[in-house]
Design an enzyme around this catalytic site. Structure first.
Site, PDB file in Angstrom:
ATOM      1  N   ASP A 229      -4.194  -2.473   5.573  1.00 28.60           N
ATOM      2  CA  ASP A 229      -4.582  -2.010   6.907  1.00 28.60           C
ATOM      3  C   ASP A 229      -6.089  -1.987   7.116  1.00 28.60           C
ATOM      4  OD1 ASP A 229      -5.169   0.056   5.230  1.00 28.60           O
ATOM      5  OD2 ASP A 229      -3.861   1.534   6.192  1.00 28.60           O
TER       6      ASP A 229
ATOM      7  N   ASP B 151      -8.825  -5.033   2.901  1.00 29.23           N
ATOM      8  CA  ASP B 151      -7.581  -5.723   2.543  1.00 29.23           C
ATOM      9  C   ASP B 151      -7.540  -7.168   3.032  1.00 29.23           C
ATOM     10  OD1 ASP B 151      -6.440  -3.448   1.344  1.00 29.23           O
ATOM     11  OD2 ASP B 151      -5.849  -2.676   3.300  1.00 29.23           O
TER      12      ASP B 151
ATOM     13  N   ASP C 291       0.856  -1.177   0.000  1.00 32.47           N
ATOM     14  CA  ASP C 291       0.000   0.000   0.000  1.00 32.47           C
ATOM     15  C   ASP C 291       0.896   1.232   0.000  1.00 32.47           C
ATOM     16  OD1 ASP C 291      -2.257   1.524   0.097  1.00 32.47           O
ATOM     17  OD2 ASP C 291      -2.651   1.221   2.224  1.00 32.47           O
TER      18      ASP C 291
END
Length: 926
Positions: free
Chosen positions: A661, A665, A347
């Site tokens: 997070d 996800d 990410d």
């Protein structure tokens, strides 16, 4: 009838549709047979029977008993169980205590329990998802507002929400008043989302942009709203994530797969060898009972009983070392798995970047400024053309910074040397850059007290404040008026409302050419991945403000800010490249921003494409497989996109680590070979779905963990070489005894267990703490599909096993003949103890030699003092078995004379000498 309460029958409810955001409020009411006055209790009960409770449903997993039973499906444990049964039966037949059988059974049970403890950790990701649901919700039914359990919600219910509430189901807004919702857990976007009921959006809008809908598990931060429930339970977006989570099947790690294959090879090889030995023994006329004893001993010798425990300890040691490097391992096998990673999907926000907005470029009519500094620390320089300047010498700059500090709802907070912000990160960066120029934001807000404001909304795309100019600062232009209106927001929209600009320390008319120059400067900032804000002001005679007042403004300038990359990440990305690991950025952010950050970090290059979630959705599997080979940056992605990217990479043989997070996800984290959650910003759901948690949310920590994983795997290979090389030596020694006509088995099952658990185990534990090779991150990842015997390990074990057994067989023949000469106080059967002792002492030399490809004299003792200590302790324990009477009786050993012991020591050194000579020849050759 208008105002009537819905009382439609169950069959009147229309089938759910996918694009509620594309319908008007009235169309949603029609689709759901609902009304603003709510459902009747009867209709709600009927729909509850049809749709079921508003809960996440968990699929049944393996029971604890099933997990324990599965441990005994291991072929090596099954063989040991068979050996224990036969050995116990023979001992009981002869009226002896079955100590060998009991010892073997204890080992089998301990190994099974160890495996059970590693596998029985229940998946808690779904439990964490369930924890996101509020217990009660306000709903309108029978034209009356009431609280009901969330589980009782049904499609068509009208829910009432205000600040602090959790959204209990997926719903379409029908009314909203300044409604802001935090959706970061679901979408990954940190900023609050402004929600509006009267919007009708295109059907292909992604979840993060569905501003007329609410989603289960998100949180209302501000305002209030009424919404029509259209999906409950497993039909919600949260339920879809739960379905994805449960559809991802857990696979064995590469090490577990290798150990399974190892067991098959060892057992097959042992059975073949036993068959050969028994066949030859029968031809030589030996008794079946003697041959059975030989077969039992060979079966025990080939199984590395101590290996599972040693591997567990090695992984635990790796886990502790990783904690020191800011990564927490949740599943023990993941330690070794990290060493196989070939691709890291990261990410952007907070992992590759600091998650702190920083103003880096400022444009006024006369100057272009560059600003340095890190995070929210109010320290840095202002530069023009690379030269440091004094901000106070530039009035255009100071007025622009003052506008940003005053038109602001954030606060800059110092805690010792740590600086943080309270409020919106975008506004926090404006306070920081003002403080870098020597402006005290709080002090400025006191001398320019706010009188009125119009807050920022997604429709207006700007914020305005009116301040009273008390005449105590030079950072405004009063122009004879007591108040000043400051405006910040979208540069294009604010520029349209400006008639003048501040340049050359005075007001100037805003020409078409000047407008074009300002817009071009803003586009240049945006193309560099920056968020661009425009600023303007107007003196005011009144303290009130409305949208009509936001005209005839004076343009001040632009500020370009960015979530700056973490300074250590560039080096970490470079280390990944050197280590043969590919780094991909997968983010929900804008493509331009993602590409700019990725280029800055060295993840991608100029000209390389960015793949958006919308483009990805249009691709089939083959097209995606082709794309992931060359695309390094993915932007505006949804949870299913992340999952598809991981699956595509895995189809091509990549071993994937995925960071995340948010709740969205979790499926991709679980699907990835290594799921990496964020310790600071991560949700409980993402952490429970992951294998590893970054305690500092830092990409560089992943790279450090990969390095530790490679070290652990390298050490595991070392002690497997050590243990299995020794075991093969034992096996061949035992097999040779009946062929040489010695009349007895040289080693009992109990003595073999001692060697496999203690003599092998203690030095193997010391090998588990070997420091890593400094060049370990300059090599390509090892193939996760490679055999445990790959890269010469198999030939090493066979070679060492044969040499080891050759030396021991010679010793065995000499000792057998030598001990047949009667000597006072010495047992003629002590030749078996001499073989036992020689094997044990030789393994100490093997442990010292196997730790490095360098000669032992080239490897400093201080790098692993535990190995030397383990060798000394193991040798002393072996001597205790030989000379301590109770241990002699239990293990069936006999006292050795000094000459006997000297012979054992001499023969045991031969293996060490051979291994060192082999290394010396290899060094000379290469």
């Amino acid at each position: 009838m208008k105002g009537a309460i819905v009382s439609a029958s169950l069959t009147d409810v229309r089938q759910p549709i996918a694009h509620w955001h594309s319908l008007t409020v009235e169309e949603c009411h029609q689709q759901l047979d609902a009304h603003r006055n709510g459902l009747t209790a009867e209709v709600a009960a009927d729909r509850l029977a049809l749709y079921g409770p508003n809960e996440l449903v968990e699929q049944a997993g393996r029971s604890p008993l099933q997990i324990l039973w599965d441990q005994f499906a291991n072929i090596m444990l099954l063989m040991l169980l068979a050996v224990a049964v036969v050995s116990g039966a023979l001992d009981l037949r002869d009226g002896q205590f079955p100590k060998d059988a009991i010892a073997i059974l204890v080992i089998v049970v301990l190994n099974a329990v160890l495996g059970y403890l590693q596998e029985s950790r229940a998946e808690k990701a779904l439990a964490a998802l369930k924890g996101m649901a509020a217990p009660l919700v306000r709903v309108r039914r029978d034209n009356r507002d009431q609280e009901i359990p969330v589980a009782g919600l049904v499609p068509g219910d009208l829910i009432l929400l205000e600040a602090g509430d959790q959204v209990p189901a997926d719903a379409r807004l029908v009314e909203s008043a300044n409604l802001q919702v935090k959706e970061s857990a679901l979408t990954g976007e940190a900023e609050a989302v402004q929600k509006l009921a009267d919007q009708q959006l295109p059907t292909d809008v992604v979840i993060g942009d569905r501003t007329n809908c609410l989603f289960q598990g998100t949180e209302v931060l501000q305002g209030r709203g009424q919404a029509l429930v259209y999906a409950t339970g497993m039909n919600t977006e949260l339920g879809r994530i739960a379905t994805l989570l449960q559809s991802v099947e857990s696979e064995k790690t590469p090490l577990q797969q290798r150990l399974d294959k190892l067991g098959n090879v060892l057992v097959s090889g042992a059975l073949i060898l036993v068959a050969i030995v028994v066949g030859l023994g029968v031809l030589n006329g030996q008794s079946w009972e003697d041959l059975l004893s030989v077969g039992l001993s060979m079966a025990v010798a080939i199984v590395p009983e101590g290996l599972p425990a040693v591997i567990t300890v090695a992984l635990a040691i790796g886990t502790q070392r990783m904690v020191q490097r800011e990564s927490l391992i949740r599943r023990l096998p993941a330690v070794e798995t990290l060493g196989s990673v070939t691709t890291i999907c990261s990410d952007k926000t907070g992992t590759l970047t600091q998650n702190k907005m920083v103003v880096q470029q400022i444009h006024t009519l006369d100057h272009d400024f560059t600003v340095t500094g890190e995070g929210y620390v109010p320290a840095g320089h202002f530069l023009i053309g690379g030269e440091i300047i004094v901000p106070n010498d530039y009035r255009d700059l100071m007025l622009l910074l003052a506008a940003g500090a005053v038109c602001n709802d954030a606060a800059l907070v110092a805690s010792g040397e740590h600086w943080s912000i309270v409020g919106d990160p975008t506004e926090g960066s404006l306070l920081t850059v003002a403080a870098k120029a020597g402006i005290d934001p709080e002090g400025l807000q006191r001398v320019l007290p706010r009188q009125d404001e119009i807050p920022f909304t997604s429709e207006r795309k700007r914020m305005s404040v009116v301040v009273a100019d008390l005449g105590e600062t030079t950072l405004t232009i009063r122009e004879g008026q007591p108040y000043v209106l400051f405006v910040k927001g979208s540069a294009e929209l604010i520029l349209e409302r400006c008639q003048h600009c501040f340049g050359n320390a005075q007001l100037e008319s805003l020409t078409a050419a000047t407008r074009q120059q300002i817009l071009a400067a803003g586009e240049a900032m945006a193309s560099a991945g920056m968020r661009v804000l425009g600023f303007a002001y107007r003196p005011s005679a009144i303290a009130d403000v409305d949208e009509d007042a936001e005209t005839d403004l004076t343009w001040l300038g632009l500020m370009g800010q960015i979530d700056a990359p973490r300074p250590e990440v560039r080096e970490a990305v470079q280390r990944c490249r050197q280590a043969g690991i590919r780094t991909l950025m997968i983010t929900g952010d804008h493509p331009l921003t993602a590409q700019a950050i990725a280029r800055d970090l060295g993840i991608t290059e100029v000209g390389h494409p960015v793949l958006t979630g919308q483009q990805l959705s249009a691709m089939n599997g083959a097209e995606l497989d082709a794309a992931v080979r060359s695309v390094e940056v993915y932007a505006r992605v949804a949870p299913e996109h992340k999952l598809r990217i991981v699956e595509s990479l895995q189809r091509q043989g990549e071993f994937v680590a995925m960071t995340g997070d948010g709740v969205n996800d979790a499926p991709a984290l679980k699907q990835a070979n290594i799921g990496v959650a964020m310790g600071i910003t991560g949700t409980d759901v993402s952490k429970e779905a992951s294998d590893m948690v970054l305690l500092d949310d830092n990409f560089a920590t992943i790279v450090a963990a990969v390095e530790e994983g490679r070290i652990v795997y390298g050490n595991i290979r070392k002690f497997i070489k050590y243990i299995l090389g020794s075991n093969i030596g034992e096996l061949l020694t035992i097999a040779s005894a009946p062929l040489l006509g010695l009349g007895a088995v040289p080693l009992t099952p109990l003595q073999i267990l001692w060697m496999n658990l203690v003599t092998d185990g203690i030095p193997a534990l010391a090998l588990a703490v070997e420091p890593g090779d400094p060049t370990i991150m300059q090599r390509r990842p090892h193939n996760p599909q490679e055999s445990i015997f790959a890269r010469g390990l198999g030939t090493y074990m066979l070679r060492v096993g044969v040499v080891f057994s050759a030396f021991t067989i010679v010793l065995m023949v000499i000792a057998y003949q030598y001990t047949q000469v009667p000597l006072p106080g010495l047992d003629p059967k002590r030749w078996q103890t001499m073989v036992f002792t020689t094997l044990c002492l030789a393994q100490m030399g093997h442990a010292i030699a196997v730790r490095s490809d360098l000669l032992t004299i080239q490897t400093p003792m201080r790098t692993n003092p535990w190995l030397w200590l383990s060798v000394i302790v193991t040798a002393l324990l072996q001597l205790a078995l030989v000379y301590v009477s109770p241990l002699q009786k239990f293990f069936g050993t006999h006292s050795l004379s000094q000459l006997d012991l000297a012979i054992c020591l001499g023969f045991s050194l031969l293996l060490f000498v051979y291994l060192e000579a082999e290394k010396w020849v290899r060094q000379r050759r290469y």
